[in-house]
Design a protein around this motif. Structure first.
Motif, mmCIF file in Angstrom:
data_model
loop_
_atom_site.group_PDB
_atom_site.id
_atom_site.type_symbol
_atom_site.label_atom_id
_atom_site.label_comp_id
_atom_site.label_asym_id
_atom_site.label_seq_id
_atom_site.Cartn_x
_atom_site.Cartn_y
_atom_site.Cartn_z
ATOM 1 N N ALA A 141 87.571 23.758 82.870
ATOM 2 C CA ALA A 141 88.630 23.611 83.861
ATOM 3 C C ALA A 141 89.689 24.792 83.849
ATOM 4 O O ALA A 141 89.898 25.405 85.108
ATOM 5 C CB ALA A 141 89.127 22.264 83.901
ATOM 6 N N PHE A 142 89.994 24.858 82.819
ATOM 7 C CA PHE A 142 91.267 26.011 82.568
ATOM 8 C C PHE A 142 90.717 27.318 82.776
ATOM 9 O O PHE A 142 91.203 28.090 83.800
ATOM 10 C CB PHE A 142 91.670 25.932 81.131
ATOM 11 N N ARG A 143 89.661 27.609 82.213
ATOM 12 C CA ARG A 143 88.896 28.978 82.563
ATOM 13 C C ARG A 143 88.678 28.992 84.106
ATOM 14 O O ARG A 143 88.594 30.533 84.527
ATOM 15 C CB ARG A 143 87.673 29.260 81.600
ATOM 16 N N GLY A 144 88.056 28.208 84.721
ATOM 17 C CA GLY A 144 87.833 28.194 86.195
ATOM 18 C C GLY A 144 88.852 28.579 86.933
ATOM 19 O O GLY A 144 88.824 29.232 88.097
ATOM 20 N N GLU A 145 90.109 27.775 86.682
ATOM 21 C CA GLU A 145 91.126 28.230 87.265
ATOM 22 C C GLU A 145 91.822 29.589 87.254
ATOM 23 O O GLU A 145 92.158 30.275 88.187
ATOM 24 C CB GLU A 145 92.543 27.449 86.999
ATOM 25 N N ARG A 146 91.625 30.197 86.015
ATOM 26 C CA ARG A 146 91.866 31.698 85.580
ATOM 27 C C ARG A 146 91.079 32.472 86.400
ATOM 28 O O ARG A 146 91.402 33.648 86.786
ATOM 29 C CB ARG A 146 91.864 32.049 84.208
ATOM 30 N N ALA A 147 89.824 32.156 86.521
ATOM 31 C CA ALA A 147 88.794 33.067 87.310
ATOM 32 C C ALA A 147 89.053 32.950 88.445
ATOM 33 O O ALA A 147 89.032 34.262 89.500
ATOM 34 C CB ALA A 147 87.597 32.759 86.697
ATOM 35 N N THR A 148 89.128 32.008 89.113
ATOM 36 C CA THR A 148 89.254 32.025 90.634
ATOM 37 C C THR A 148 90.753 32.327 91.182
ATOM 38 O O THR A 148 90.859 32.584 92.483
ATOM 39 C CB THR A 148 88.743 30.740 91.041
ATOM 40 N N GLY A 149 91.874 31.905 90.393
ATOM 41 C CA GLY A 149 93.056 32.311 90.936
ATOM 42 C C GLY A 149 93.602 30.817 91.599
ATOM 43 O O GLY A 149 94.796 30.942 92.201
ATOM 44 N N ALA A 150 92.795 29.768 91.804
ATOM 45 C CA ALA A 150 93.122 28.565 92.358
ATOM 46 C C ALA A 150 93.442 27.712 91.380
ATOM 47 O O ALA A 150 92.929 27.261 90.380
ATOM 48 C CB ALA A 150 91.947 28.145 93.078
ATOM 49 N N THR A 151 94.562 27.022 91.670
ATOM 50 C CA THR A 151 95.116 25.895 90.648
ATOM 51 C C THR A 151 94.922 24.332 91.229
ATOM 52 O O THR A 151 95.554 24.208 92.111
ATOM 53 C CB THR A 151 96.885 26.097 90.416
ATOM 54 N N ASN A 152 94.222 23.591 90.569
ATOM 55 C CA ASN A 152 94.124 22.217 90.823
ATOM 56 C C ASN A 152 95.442 21.381 90.179
ATOM 57 O O ASN A 152 95.519 21.296 89.007
ATOM 58 C CB ASN A 152 92.895 21.622 90.314
ATOM 59 N N LEU A 153 96.122 21.137 91.204
ATOM 60 C CA LEU A 153 97.358 19.959 90.686
ATOM 61 C C LEU A 153 97.211 18.739 91.233
ATOM 62 O O LEU A 153 96.266 18.347 92.261
ATOM 63 C CB LEU A 153 98.419 20.692 91.492
ATOM 64 N N VAL A 154 97.760 17.678 90.721
ATOM 65 C CA VAL A 154 97.889 16.312 91.094
ATOM 66 C C VAL A 154 99.137 15.943 91.404
ATOM 67 O O VAL A 154 100.261 16.460 90.563
ATOM 68 C CB VAL A 154 97.248 15.374 90.032
ATOM 69 N N GLN A 155 99.502 15.354 92.524
ATOM 70 C CA GLN A 155 100.909 15.002 92.932
ATOM 71 C C GLN A 155 101.090 13.535 93.070
ATOM 72 O O GLN A 155 100.312 13.082 93.805
ATOM 73 C CB GLN A 155 101.239 15.889 94.203
#
Length: 454
Positions: free
Chosen positions: A12-26
């Motif tokens: 999940a961490f590497r996926g965010e770094r590769a795509t530039g999209a951050t998955n957040l929970v609010q």
């Protein structure tokens, strides 16, 4: 206790770094009265000492496993000085979602409170999904509200000298080699069954036009609804289903309205399954099952959806998802390949998310020490670009839970080539609620109720 990241968390961490999209929970709380600021400060201090007080430290090796470490500093509690009208609450929540968060460099989460001009208040807590999933987050919030601290103490960030880090990461990599070999075999098998659901059965796919033009960030449409828990349960029972089946029915019907169905009219639902156990240190202790349902039948009878969910859970125990077998390769994959695999991870253009948190621990609804009047949790995807959503065929996800006598359902959506406004999404939701004869409030309770046909 080992501080090596689980492979799902590293992926999940590497996926965010590769795509530039951050998955957040609010997480969002709304009070119809003034909030106890001292109680909220205490809640914030407990969060700083709880299980969310950690960050990711990268391996010294380019192919190594990352590790959990203690943060050097943490974000302060934000108290907005100037009250705003309750009608501006949703806009303020969107502003909170744009505050930069980083699971590696920090801060990993942010807590803020907005006083309302009518005397009430709203609270927002935003966190990186690479630090926790929904169930883990609710447990952490309940612990903080109850004054419980995390018994685990992670090593300080940067505490390993270079030589020590290289030796430890190399030993870990050597231990991972057998699993990597098995993953190579699984990858070959997965390639032969590409598009499968782990059982060798091809998943339906919908055609999508290739992305052309300059890439730019997109704004996803969002909505939150609230339904009386008694009415929700009564409707599920009358249709021969459960709360989980009713949520799945809503997802399927909404997917049909926005065009996320296959040529045969069926929708595929990805349903996360909680695997968290006592003492679990994983950020994302979940797997997923996929079910295929007919949206048209859901409004009259939920028994088929209920049976499909049951069979999927049984199959999950008997047949391993092939995608999980590929995880040992995650540290080896180059960034360009991770970006291309995003559509595989999300399931494609006919898959929609249906995530049910179930009953929320009442303590998680007490950020100032007392019960909030309304609570909801929602998924945020910050930095998503047009190229990404075209590659994945769009996005539709529903997240639900129950607390304080209410069921909340938060929706996030984007469909390439279609109107993607909040108003358009709310119109679709209103129609689906009417299909199920449900009465709900769309948006936070400062808005007028929207009633479904009975």
């Amino acid at each position: 206790m080992s501080n090596v990241l689980d492979l799902i968390d590293q992926s999940a961490f590497r996926g965010e770094r590769a795509t530039g999209a951050t998955n957040l929970v609010q997480c969002v709380w709304a009070y119809d009265r003034a909030i106890d600021i001292d109680g909220l400060r205490q809640f914030h201090r407990h969060l700083q000492r709880g299980r969310l007080s950690r960050r990711i430290e990268r391996s010294r090796l380019p192919f190594g496993r990352h590790r959990w470490v203690s943060p050097i500093d943490q974000s302060d509690l934000q108290i907005v000085a100037t009250p705003r009208p309750r009608e501006e609450f949703e806009a303020w929540l969107s502003e909170q979602a744009c505050i930069p968060l980083d699971a590696e460099h920090g801060p990993g989460w942010h807590l803020a409170v907005l006083p309302f001009t009518d005397g009430g208040a709203g609270v927002s807590f935003v966190i990186s999904h690479t630090l926790t999933d929904g169930v883990g987050l609710l447990e952490a919030l309940a612990d903080a509200a109850s004054g419980r601290h995390d018994p685990i103490s992670w090593p300080a960030a940067g505490s390993r000298r270079r030589g020590q880090a290289l030796r430890e990461d190399a030993r870990q990599a050597a231990r991972d080699i057998p699993a990597m070999r098995r993953a190579v075999v699984a990858a070959a098998r997965f390639a032969r069954n590409r598009g499968g659901d782990g059982s060798g059965t091809p998943l339906p796919s919908a055609p999508r036009s290739p992305f052309v033009g300059p890439d730019e960030r997109v704004t996803l449409s969002r909505a939150t609804i609230f339904v009386d828990a008694y009415e929700w349960d009564a409707r599920a029972l009358s249709l021969g289903g459960t709360s989980n089946a009713l949520l799945a029915g809503l997802v399927a019907r909404l997917a049909q309205r926005v065009g996320r169905v296959a040529g045969d009219g069926f929708a595929t639902l990805a349903m996360p399954v909680n695997e968290r156990v006592d003492g679990d240190t994983r950020a994302n202790a979940i797997t997923a099952v996929d079910i295929t349902v007919e949206p048209a039948a859901a409004t009259a009878d939920l028994r088929e959806i209920r049976a499909a969910i049951k069979q999927a859970l049984i199959r999950r125990q008997e047949v391993q998802d092939e995608r999980l077998a590929l995880l040992p390769l995650a540290p080896l994959l180059p960034r360009w390949l991770i970006r291309r695999m995003a559509s595989v991870a999300l399931g494609g253009a006919t898959t929609s998310g249906s995530s049910n948190l179930g009953a929320v621990n009442p303590a998680a609804n007490r950020p100032d020490g007392t019960d909030a009047d309304y609570f909801a949790m929602r998924s945020l995807f910050v930095g998503v670009t047009k190229a990404t959503v075209h590659q994945t065929g769009g996005l539709l996800g529903l997240l639900s839970g129950r607390v304080h006598g209410q069921v909340f359902v938060s929706v996030v959506a984007y469909e390439p080539g279609r109107p993607n406004s909040n108003d358009s999404l709310q119109q679709h939701i209103s129609s689906v609620l009417s299909d199920f004869s449900l009465t709900a409030t769309i948006g936070w309770p400062c808005l007028e109720p929207v009633s479904g046909a009975r």
